[in-house]
Scaffold this motif. Structure first.
Motif, PDB file in Angstrom:
ATOM      1  N   GLN A   1       2.532 -13.798  64.384  1.00 55.62           N
ATOM      2  CA  GLN A   1       1.508 -13.644  63.357  1.00 55.62           C
ATOM      3  C   GLN A   1       0.251 -12.976  63.903  1.00 55.62           C
ATOM      4  O   GLN A   1      -0.587 -12.520  63.143  1.00 55.62           O
ATOM      5  CB  GLN A   1       1.151 -14.979  62.721  1.00 55.62           C
ATOM      6  N   TRP A   2       0.150 -12.859  65.214  1.00 51.89           N
ATOM      7  CA  TRP A   2      -1.080 -12.335  65.820  1.00 51.89           C
ATOM      8  C   TRP A   2      -0.938 -10.860  66.168  1.00 51.89           C
ATOM      9  O   TRP A   2       0.156 -10.324  66.271  1.00 51.89           O
ATOM     10  CB  TRP A   2      -1.443 -13.150  67.060  1.00 51.89           C
ATOM     11  N   TYR A   3      -2.083 -10.214  66.385  1.00 46.63           N
ATOM     12  CA  TYR A   3      -2.114  -8.781  66.660  1.00 46.63           C
ATOM     13  C   TYR A   3      -1.270  -8.396  67.861  1.00 46.63           C
ATOM     14  O   TYR A   3      -0.672  -7.325  67.922  1.00 46.63           O
ATOM     15  CB  TYR A   3      -3.566  -8.314  66.880  1.00 46.63           C
ATOM     16  N   TYR A   4      -1.176  -9.259  68.869  1.00 48.33           N
ATOM     17  CA  TYR A   4      -0.433  -8.910  70.077  1.00 48.33           C
ATOM     18  C   TYR A   4       1.070  -8.991  69.869  1.00 48.33           C
ATOM     19  O   TYR A   4       1.832  -8.507  70.703  1.00 48.33           O
ATOM     20  CB  TYR A   4      -0.866  -9.782  71.257  1.00 48.33           C
ATOM     21  N   GLY A   5       1.508  -9.583  68.746  1.00 53.59           N
ATOM     22  CA  GLY A   5       2.924  -9.609  68.400  1.00 53.59           C
ATOM     23  C   GLY A   5       3.217  -8.768  67.168  1.00 53.59           C
ATOM     24  O   GLY A   5       4.138  -9.067  66.408  1.00 53.59           O
ATOM     25  N   ALA A   6       2.437  -7.699  66.966  1.00 52.28           N
ATOM     26  CA  ALA A   6       2.575  -6.865  65.769  1.00 52.28           C
ATOM     27  C   ALA A   6       3.936  -6.185  65.722  1.00 52.28           C
ATOM     28  O   ALA A   6       4.526  -5.848  66.754  1.00 52.28           O
ATOM     29  CB  ALA A   6       1.462  -5.821  65.734  1.00 52.28           C
ATOM     30  N   GLN A   7       4.419  -5.961  64.500  1.00 47.03           N
ATOM     31  CA  GLN A   7       5.676  -5.266  64.298  1.00 47.03           C
ATOM     32  C   GLN A   7       5.612  -3.847  64.857  1.00 47.03           C
ATOM     33  O   GLN A   7       4.564  -3.216  64.877  1.00 47.03           O
ATOM     34  CB  GLN A   7       6.007  -5.184  62.809  1.00 47.03           C
TER      35      GLN A   7
ATOM     36  N   SER B   1       2.930   3.652  62.286  1.00 47.05           N
ATOM     37  CA  SER B   1       1.999   2.594  62.657  1.00 47.05           C
ATOM     38  C   SER B   1       0.575   2.990  62.306  1.00 47.05           C
ATOM     39  O   SER B   1       0.211   4.163  62.348  1.00 47.05           O
ATOM     40  CB  SER B   1       2.096   2.297  64.156  1.00 47.05           C
ATOM     41  N   ILE B   2      -0.235   1.980  61.976  1.00 47.50           N
ATOM     42  CA  ILE B   2      -1.632   2.225  61.637  1.00 47.50           C
ATOM     43  C   ILE B   2      -2.496   1.058  62.104  1.00 47.50           C
ATOM     44  O   ILE B   2      -2.083  -0.114  62.013  1.00 47.50           O
ATOM     45  CB  ILE B   2      -1.809   2.438  60.114  1.00 47.50           C
ATOM     46  N   ASN B   3      -3.656   1.368  62.633  1.00 49.64           N
ATOM     47  CA  ASN B   3      -4.625   0.340  63.034  1.00 49.64           C
ATOM     48  C   ASN B   3      -4.023  -0.706  63.967  1.00 49.64           C
ATOM     49  O   ASN B   3      -4.318  -1.896  63.864  1.00 49.64           O
ATOM     50  CB  ASN B   3      -5.193  -0.383  61.814  1.00 49.64           C
ATOM     51  N   ASP B   4      -3.150  -0.247  64.875  1.00 49.25           N
ATOM     52  CA  ASP B   4      -2.475  -1.166  65.801  1.00 49.25           C
ATOM     53  C   ASP B   4      -1.626  -2.187  65.053  1.00 49.25           C
ATOM     54  O   ASP B   4      -1.295  -3.250  65.578  1.00 49.25           O
ATOM     55  CB  ASP B   4      -3.471  -1.872  66.720  1.00 49.25           C
ATOM     56  N   ASN B   5      -1.285  -1.867  63.796  1.00 49.15           N
ATOM     57  CA  ASN B   5      -0.451  -2.724  62.948  1.00 49.15           C
ATOM     58  C   ASN B   5      -1.034  -4.131  62.806  1.00 49.15           C
ATOM     59  O   ASN B   5      -0.306  -5.130  62.762  1.00 49.15           O
ATOM     60  CB  ASN B   5       0.985  -2.768  63.457  1.00 49.15           C
ATOM     61  N   ALA B   6      -2.350  -4.181  62.732  1.00 50.57           N
ATOM     62  CA  ALA B   6      -3.044  -5.460  62.585  1.00 50.57           C
ATOM     63  C   ALA B   6      -4.140  -5.339  61.539  1.00 50.57           C
ATOM     64  O   ALA B   6      -4.679  -4.255  61.308  1.00 50.57           O
ATOM     65  CB  ALA B   6      -3.636  -5.902  63.919  1.00 50.57           C
ATOM     66  N   ALA B   7      -4.445  -6.444  60.898  1.00 52.19           N
ATOM     67  CA  ALA B   7      -5.544  -6.512  59.937  1.00 52.19           C
ATOM     68  C   ALA B   7      -6.612  -7.445  60.477  1.00 52.19           C
ATOM     69  O   ALA B   7      -6.320  -8.412  61.193  1.00 52.19           O
ATOM     70  CB  ALA B   7      -5.046  -7.022  58.588  1.00 52.19           C
TER      71      ALA B   7
ATOM     72  N   GLN C   1     -12.403 -12.290  54.034  1.00 47.89           N
ATOM     73  CA  GLN C   1     -12.166 -10.868  53.775  1.00 47.89           C
ATOM     74  C   GLN C   1     -11.062 -10.360  54.694  1.00 47.89           C
ATOM     75  O   GLN C   1     -11.055 -10.649  55.889  1.00 47.89           O
ATOM     76  CB  GLN C   1     -13.452 -10.071  54.012  1.00 47.89           C
ATOM     77  N   ILE C   2     -10.121  -9.617  54.141  1.00 51.24           N
ATOM     78  CA  ILE C   2      -9.064  -8.992  54.921  1.00 51.24           C
ATOM     79  C   ILE C   2      -9.302  -7.487  54.911  1.00 51.24           C
ATOM     80  O   ILE C   2      -9.396  -6.876  53.844  1.00 51.24           O
ATOM     81  CB  ILE C   2      -7.671  -9.326  54.355  1.00 51.24           C
ATOM     82  N   ILE C   3      -9.391  -6.893  56.090  1.00 49.50           N
ATOM     83  CA  ILE C   3      -9.709  -5.477  56.221  1.00 49.50           C
ATOM     84  C   ILE C   3      -8.581  -4.777  56.995  1.00 49.50           C
ATOM     85  O   ILE C   3      -8.235  -5.214  58.088  1.00 49.50           O
ATOM     86  CB  ILE C   3     -11.037  -5.279  56.978  1.00 49.50           C
TER      87      ILE C   3
ATOM     88  N   TYR D   1      -7.681 -11.069  64.368  1.00 50.06           N
ATOM     89  CA  TYR D   1      -6.746 -10.048  63.905  1.00 50.06           C
ATOM     90  C   TYR D   1      -5.355 -10.646  63.760  1.00 50.06           C
ATOM     91  O   TYR D   1      -4.889 -11.381  64.634  1.00 50.06           O
ATOM     92  CB  TYR D   1      -6.693  -8.884  64.895  1.00 50.06           C
ATOM     93  N   VAL D   2      -4.685 -10.318  62.670  1.00 44.66           N
ATOM     94  CA  VAL D   2      -3.332 -10.809  62.420  1.00 44.66           C
ATOM     95  C   VAL D   2      -2.405  -9.624  62.197  1.00 44.66           C
ATOM     96  O   VAL D   2      -2.821  -8.550  61.755  1.00 44.66           O
ATOM     97  CB  VAL D   2      -3.292 -11.764  61.211  1.00 44.66           C
TER      98      VAL D   2
END
Length: 557
Positions: A233-239, A244-250, A267-269, A318-319
């Motif tokens: 669920q975290w940015y370091y385990g992104a799909q 790919s965009i924005n390191d595949n994280a929000a 807020q989700i960005i 980041y998620v």
């Protein structure tokens, strides 16, 4: 028989009871973050204006960097002989606090070829992000430092005289990691905006069809099967996606309300991240906060709970995106429409499974393309901050780009690993020294030997692409994951290398110049030691001994 049946029933009852309390494989670990008034837990990003991509998050679950130990901070007397250096390293390894862990070490003089120290260097160790050494080195050698990722914009026909494309517009990705905020410090134009400019320049004014994000270039699963479910669920385990965009994280930003007992703002960005939000965060008095974030696997449902004090600073994290390719084309569509381009159809994505049954139409025209910055720059943005996603994209791109290894029975990940294996054989690393399950080191199944790592570093130092390799490495006390380590010591701005950190594991491999000017290459990997501070201080103390070596390895001791 009756007695046996009763025992079986009791056994099954207790097993079912235990399972009822165990977390499901489909349930993501709830992260509880308890914070008293402290600064934001992630670096302060650039200003964000949706739909611009989000700033780059930290790449790996880097804990707060532990400074070198007090022992390492003390001024050291120059070490005059090789035997004295070896004795001092053995003294460190003999500490009772290290008795239960495993430590592998290989230190070699690049000048004389002499082995300075060896401790279980031919044994397997979990490398954590030291696995990136093998992926990035192979990419630089086989793709070359000037390689660029290409994202193509396809249509069945060119725009007519009125700028109309009669049919779908297909965005075909090949794993460019840089479509985000400008990866090149000299170019702050955002990657997605450059793609939009290319499409506008092609004369497109109307698309009478669908906007399709095609991520079929990579045939492997978006998530390596050996990654642990609670990382996902975290940015370091992104799909991993070819689009790919924005390191595949929000980015998730939580701010308190002005009044206690009211819901906090979440807020989700960017908004196009594709999450369905459940906000259960309340505003409390004071300045403390306790936030829980959970996204169940296989869903886009993001649950945020807990509390944040009225006077607390905003919480940011980041998620991982639930569908990076869909976020990509959703943002692209919004930007195209802002430029006045009309799109009559849907926004959708297709993957490799779809393309197996529905190949790309024959006769497609590439009306525009976006090229990434060169690989030598991407390598720096990968190695220094230890960026997981970039390494995974690099590995799969190698698998697909190198034609001699094309094999329909292998997916992109397998083909990429085969490229690395072949390269290691070419430079003389013994077969089986590196067992690779991913490119980044997030998998706990990876195994390497310190010996293989030193062989890799020794080869890359004399490679035709040695400069690109050397510039990719983090500099002690200066940047990347070594920024806060070795400051005020002989190792500062002297050591260059790659760290590695996951639970129970720390590693550091690289180069160091001794006090006498001799060049050493080293790899130190510690496994099975829970205390990160002890792992880091042990590594740093050994490296500082190397920097403080005033003797010569070719002299008699």
């Amino acid at each position: 028989m009756k007695r046996q049946a009763v025992c079986n029933i009791i056994f099954l009852f207790f097993i079912s009871l235990l399972l009822s309390y165990a977390p499901s494989a489909q349930e993501t670990r709830r992260s509880r973050i308890v914070v008293t008034p402290t600064p934001s837990q992630t670096p302060t990003p650039s200003k964000i204006q949706s739909p611009s991509p989000t700033p780059t998050p930290p790449s790996t679950p880097i804990p707060s960097q532990t400074p070198i130990s007090e022992v390492a901070r003390k001024p050291l007397e120059p070490i005059k002989s090789l035997s004295e250096l070896q004795d001092k390293i053995r003294q460190i390894l003999s500490q009772p606090s290290l008795r239960r862990c495993r430590i592998g070490i290989k230190i070699v003089s690049l000048d004389t070829g002499k082995v300075v120290f060896d401790e279980d260097s031919d044994k397997y160790f979990m490398p954590a992000s030291n696995m990136k050494n093998f992926t990035v080195a192979t990419a630089l050698e086989k793709l070359t430092p000037d390689f660029r990722f290409v994202t193509s914009v396809y249509a069945t026909s060119a725009p007519d005289k009125d700028g109309i494309i009669k049919g779908d517009l297909i965005i075909f990705g090949r794993g460019d990691p840089t479509i985000s905020f400008g990866i090149n410090p000299e170019d702050d134009v955002k990657g997605m905006e450059r793609l939009v400019e290319k499409i506008v320049a092609a004369g497109v004014k109307k698309i009478e069809g669908n906007l399709i994000g095609d991520e079929s270039y990579f045939s492997s699963s978006p998530i390596p099967y050996t990654w642990e479910w609670d990382d996902l669920q975290w940015y370091y385990g992104a799909q991993v996606s070819a689009l790919s965009i924005n390191d595949n994280a929000a980015k998730v930003v939580i701010k308190p309300s002005s009044k206690a007992n009211e819901k906090a703002s979440v807020q989700i960005i960017p908004p196009e991240s594709g999450f369905a939000l459940i906000n259960e965060v309340n505003t409390a008095e004071g300045n403390s906060r306790e936030i829980g974030i959970k996204r169940s696997l296989g869903t886009n449902l993001l649950e945020v709970s807990g509390f944040i004090g009225r006077s607390a600073k905003p919480f940011e994290t980041y998620v991982a995106l639930p569908n990076p390719a869909l976020t990509f084309v959703s943002i692209l569509r919004l930007l195209l429409e802002q430029k006045g381009i009309v799109i009559t159809g849907k926004t959708e994505t297709v993957n490799s499974d779809y393309r197996k049954k529905n190949p790309l139409p024959v006769g497609l025209i590439e009306i525009a393309k976006l090229e990434s910055p060169p690989l030598k720059l991407i390598a720096q943005k990968t190695m220094k901050p230890s960026q997981n996603l970039y390494t995974e994209l690099m590995l799969r791109a190698m698998g697909e780009a190198l034609g001699e290894l094309k094999d329909p029975k292998r997916n992109s990940l397998d083909k990429g690993i085969a490229v690395v294996d072949k390269f290691l054989q070419e430079i003389g690393v013994p077969s089986g020294s590196v067992l690779m399950y991913d490119g980044s080191g997030l998998s706990r199944h990876n195994l390497v030997t310190p010996e293989a790592t030193v062989q890799l570093y020794s080869f890359m130092k004399k490679s035709r692409f040695a400069d690109a390799w050397y510039e990719s490495l983090t500099i002690a006390g200066t940047d990347g994951t070594l920024k806060e380590r070795f400051k005020g010591t002989l190792a500062e701005k002297n050591v260059r290398g790659k760290t590695g950190t996951i639970n129970q594991v720390s590693a550091l491999s690289g180069y160091v110049n001794t006090l006498s000017g001799e060049k050493f290459v080293f790899s130190i990997i510690i496994n099975n030691l829970p205390e990160q501070s002890l792992r880091v201080s042990t590594i740093d103390e050994i490296v500082l001994l190397l920097a403080n070596f005033a003797g010569k390895t070719d002299e008699r001791n």
